[in-house]
Design an enzyme around this catalytic site. Structure first.
Site, PDB file in Angstrom:
ATOM      1  N   TRP B 102       4.820  -9.757  -3.084  1.00  0.00           N
ATOM      2  CA  TRP B 102       3.774 -10.420  -3.853  1.00  0.00           C
ATOM      3  C   TRP B 102       4.192 -11.828  -4.243  1.00  0.00           C
ATOM      4  O   TRP B 102       3.380 -12.755  -4.204  1.00  0.00           O
ATOM      5  CB  TRP B 102       3.374  -9.578  -5.071  1.00  0.00           C
ATOM      6  CG  TRP B 102       2.651  -8.346  -4.626  1.00  0.00           C
ATOM      7  CD1 TRP B 102       3.163  -7.080  -4.544  1.00  0.00           C
ATOM      8  CD2 TRP B 102       1.320  -8.274  -4.107  1.00  0.00           C
ATOM      9  NE1 TRP B 102       2.223  -6.227  -4.026  1.00  0.00           N
ATOM     10  CE2 TRP B 102       1.080  -6.924  -3.748  1.00  0.00           C
ATOM     11  CE3 TRP B 102       0.302  -9.206  -3.912  1.00  0.00           C
ATOM     12  CZ2 TRP B 102      -0.139  -6.494  -3.213  1.00  0.00           C
ATOM     13  CZ3 TRP B 102      -0.911  -8.776  -3.385  1.00  0.00           C
ATOM     14  CH2 TRP B 102      -1.112  -7.441  -3.036  1.00  0.00           C
ATOM     15  N   ASP B 172       4.047 -14.013 -13.062  1.00  0.00           N
ATOM     16  CA  ASP B 172       3.242 -12.837 -12.734  1.00  0.00           C
ATOM     17  C   ASP B 172       3.874 -11.638 -13.439  1.00  0.00           C
ATOM     18  O   ASP B 172       4.971 -11.212 -13.084  1.00  0.00           O
ATOM     19  CB  ASP B 172       3.236 -12.641 -11.208  1.00  0.00           C
ATOM     20  CG  ASP B 172       2.421 -11.425 -10.769  1.00  0.00           C
ATOM     21  OD1 ASP B 172       1.957 -10.654 -11.631  1.00  0.00           O
ATOM     22  OD2 ASP B 172       2.249 -11.249  -9.543  1.00  0.00           O
ATOM     23  N   LYS B 196      -2.012  -1.749 -14.150  1.00  0.00           N
ATOM     24  CA  LYS B 196      -0.755  -1.020 -14.278  1.00  0.00           C
ATOM     25  C   LYS B 196      -0.506  -0.628 -15.739  1.00  0.00           C
ATOM     26  O   LYS B 196      -0.399   0.538 -16.067  1.00  0.00           O
ATOM     27  CB  LYS B 196       0.379  -1.833 -13.691  1.00  0.00           C
ATOM     28  CG  LYS B 196       0.224  -1.976 -12.165  1.00  0.00           C
ATOM     29  CD  LYS B 196       0.927  -3.180 -11.606  1.00  0.00           C
ATOM     30  CE  LYS B 196       0.403  -3.564 -10.238  1.00  0.00           C
ATOM     31  NZ  LYS B 196       0.759  -2.667  -9.143  1.00  0.00           N
TER      32      LYS B 196
END
Lengths: 361, 361
Positions: B102, B172, B196
Site C-alpha cells: 500500500w 496512512d 479496520k
C-alpha cells in the site's frame, strides 16, 4: 409500527421497512456467517455473493444489456461530474442540458476537463420546466450529451430521453433510478447516487457501455477516477462500501418482489397522481411545476404565504409527516415519494393536507 | 452468543458487539426520530447531531489540536494517495518511505502529481522490517514525507514517527488508528480508511492541519478531491456516507467507554503479547516478523509447510476462528487483532493453536 414516521426526505430518503427489518435481523450474523456484513472481508466468499447478487439483480431489474458494465463506486454524483469528462473525452467537446442546480454543477465541473457548452437551460424560470431541444441543437462532434433525468430540487423530469441525433447520452438518474423502466441501450452511461431509490448514502452506481472504458485517459486522472480501474477489478480495486452494497441488494430484492420496474412505475404514478390531483384542486396549496414536466419522485408545492408554509411544515412534522420543507432555492414544501414511500403514506399526507386546508381556509 | 465467530479479518474487520447491537436496535427508529439513520436527510438536525458527535468524540479520543480539521470523506486510502500530492504540492517534491504494497501504491499514484522519491524501502526482504532513516536522508525542500504506520499485509509497524527533520509528516494510519495514543501535533495530515478500527468500509477519515487546506491547487484537481471543498462545508459538500459515520460514532463511544487510547493500547499489547509469546515458543508455528518491527494489529505466522498451513486454516475455520488466511504475497496465516477483537478471542485462538500443535507435531 415501531413509531415510524412518514419520511418525505429528498435524500437520503425512506427505505423499505422490510429491508430495514432484514438488516436489523441479520446485523449480528448474516446468513449463518457468524458476522455482520460490516465485518466481512470484501474478498470473502460471503461478500462476493452479496456484490455479485446485487449486480445480477440490477441487471435483471433494469434489463441491462451484456455490453454494459455495472460499477459500484464511492464519492456520489459529484465525483461523476469529473469522472465523466475525464474518461469520455475523445474529441474534447461535450454538450450539457441545464435543468437544475445539480445539472449546473455537473457542467461547471466538466468545464475543467473538456470544452463544454450549455445547449439548453431552464434557469430563466428557476428550473420549473424542461427546455425543448432538437437533434440539430447538439454538436455532432460532442463526445457526449449530459442531462439529469429527474431534478430533485425543482420537481421536474424529462419525458423520455431527448433526441440528440445519435450522440452518446450520459444521464444522472440519482433521484429516479428504479422508479420506472428505462431502455439502457439508449444510454452510453447512467449514474446514480444510491441514497434516494437504491439504499444508503456512500454508494454510487455507474452503468457504462464497455467501449467507453478507456485506458488512454489524461495522465492527471487519479487511478480511483478511472472507470477502467473499477471495471477491471469488479468494483474491488480497493475496499468497496460493502454495507451499502448489501442494503442495495436487499432493496433490489424488494423491487423485484414488488414486480420490477413496470410495477414500480404504476405504483409511483398512482402515488404522484394522488398528490398532484389534490394540489390541482386545492384552494390553499398549489404545485410549482406545470403538468408536462412533473416529477413522479419529488413534488414541490406552496401555499403562497411563507408563514402558512411554516405553520404547515410544523404541524405536519408533529403529526409524523417529516422532511416536507422545500429546498431553500424553491421554498415552500416538497414531498419526495420514492419507491419505498407506501401508498398509505401519500394517502395519509393528502388527508392531513385536506384537514389543514379546512382549518386554514 | 448469536453463534458469532471470532473474526480475524484484516479488513473490513470485527466490530464491537455492543455497537452492532445498538445499530440493530436502532435500525427502525433511531433515538425517537421514527427513522433509520440510513433514511435521514444529511441536512437534518438528527444527522447533524451524529456527524458533530462523531467529530467531537474523535477530537477528544485522539486529542486533536484545534488547528486541525477532521474530514469525513469517501473513496478509501486509495483516493488519498492522489489527494495528498494534489493538495499539498507547493515546492513540487515529496519523499516516501516504502514499507509495503500500500505504501508503494501511494508512491506510484503520487508520482503522477508530484516529483517524488523513495527515501527508504524494505522491499528487498518482502517488507518484513521497517527501514531506518535519519533526518538528513530527507529532502529539505520536500512538501511532505509520507509513511504508512502499520503495514496490514506484512504485520510490521513503526515505533513512533520517523525523525524527518521538521518536514511535514503525512501518515496512512488505516490499520492502526485508535489502537494507541498518537501525538497528532507531530503530523501535517493523518488519514485512515474506517474499515479496520473505526467502522464500516466506505468512510475515510482525514485529520489535516488547517494551513495545508489550500485554494491554489492545480486546475485539474476535481472539486471532490480538494480538501478545501470538504473543510469549507463541514464534510457535507455532497451527501456524506451517513450510516458509516453513525457507526463510527458508536465505535468512538465504545472506545471512550473502554478508557480511550491509553486503555486500548494496554489491551492491544496484552492481546498481541499472548499470540507473539506463543508463536515465539511454538515448535510448529513461527511469526514472520522479528520483534522490533511487530505490529499490534496484524500478526502473520506460518508453519513452514503449505499443506499444514491449509489444514490449520480449514480446521480453525470449522472451529469458528475465521479469516485467518494470510495475504497471498506472504502466505501462511494472519491474525488481525483490531480493537474490537476481545481478549477471549485471542486466548481461544492460542488454545486452539496449542491443540493443533499437539496433534500435528
Amino acid at each position: 409500527m415501531n413509531n415510524r414516521v412518514y419520511n418525505f426526505s429528498a435524500g437520503p430518503g425512506v427505505i423499505f421497512e422490510d429491508v430495514l427489518k432484514k438488516a436489523a435481523d441479520e446485523m449480528m450474523n448474516q446468513n449463518g456467517s457468524g458476522m455482520s456484513v460490516m465485518e466481512m472481508s470484501h474478498r470473502s466468499k460471503w461478500f462476493e455473493d452479496i456484490i455479485n447478487g446485487a449486480e445480477a439483480l440490477l441487471r435483471e431489474v433494469m434489463a441491462i444489456p451484456d455490453n454494459y458494465k455495472v460499477l459500484f463506486l464511492q464519492g456520489g454524483a459529484s465525483s461523476q461530474f469529473a469522472m465523466i469528462p475525464m474518461n469520455l473525452k475523445k474529441n474534447g467537446k461535450a454538450d450539457y442540458i441545464q435543468t437544475g442546480v445539480w445539472a449546473k454543477k455537473s457542467y461547471q465541473e466538466a468545464k475543467k476537463f473538456i470544452d463544454c457548452r450549455v445547449v439548453a437551460s431552464s434557469e430563466d424560470k428557476t428550473y420549473t420546466y424542461i427546455p425543448e431541444t432538437k437533434p440539430e441543437d447538439f454538436n455532432k462532434d460532442a463526445d457526449y450529451v449530459h442531462f439529469c433525468y429527474n431534478n430533485t430540487i425543482y420537481g421536474t423530469k424529462f419525458n423520455g430521453e431527448p433526441d440528440v441525433g445519435g450522440i452518446d447520452l450520459v444521464c444522472d438518474m440519482s433521484s429516479c433510478i428504479l422508479s420506472e423502466p428505462v431502455d439502457v441501450s439508449k444510454y452510453a452511461l447512467i449514474y446514480a447516487g444510491a441514497q434516494k431509490n437504491m439504499g444508503p448514502a456512500g454508494l454510487t452506481v455507474v452503468i457504462i457501455r464497455e467501449d467507453l472504458i478507456r485506458e488512454d485517459v489524461e495522465p492527471y486522472v487519479p487511478v480511483m477516477f478511472r472507470y477502467k480501474t473499477h471495471a477491471d477489478n469488479g468494483s474491488m480495486y480497493n475496499t468497496p462500501p460493502t454495507y451499502a452494497i448489501y442494503i442495495c441488494k436487499l432493496v433490489l430484492e424488494k423491487v423485484k418482489e414488488l414486480g420490477g420496474l413496470e410495477a414500480m412505475k404504476k405504483i409511483n404514478e398512482q402515488k404522484a397522481a394522488m398528490l398532484y390531483d389534490f394540489l390541482d384542486s386545492s384552494k390553499l396549496f398549489r404545485p410549482t411545476v406545470s403538468a408536462p414536466y412533473r416529477s413522479l419522485m419529488n413534488i414541490p408545492f406552496v401555499t403562497g404565504d411563507k408563514e402558512l408554509d411554516a405553520k404547515f411544515i410544523k404541524e405536519a412534522t408533529e403529526a409524523g409527516f417529516v422532511n416536507l420543507k422545500g429546498h431553500r432555492s424553491v421554498g415552500g414544501m416538497r414531498a419526495s415519494l420514492y419507491n419505498a414511500m407506501p401508498v398509505e403514506g401519500v394517502a395519509a399526507l393528502v388527508g392531513f393536507m385536506k384537514d389543514f386546508e379546512r382549518k386554514n381556509a
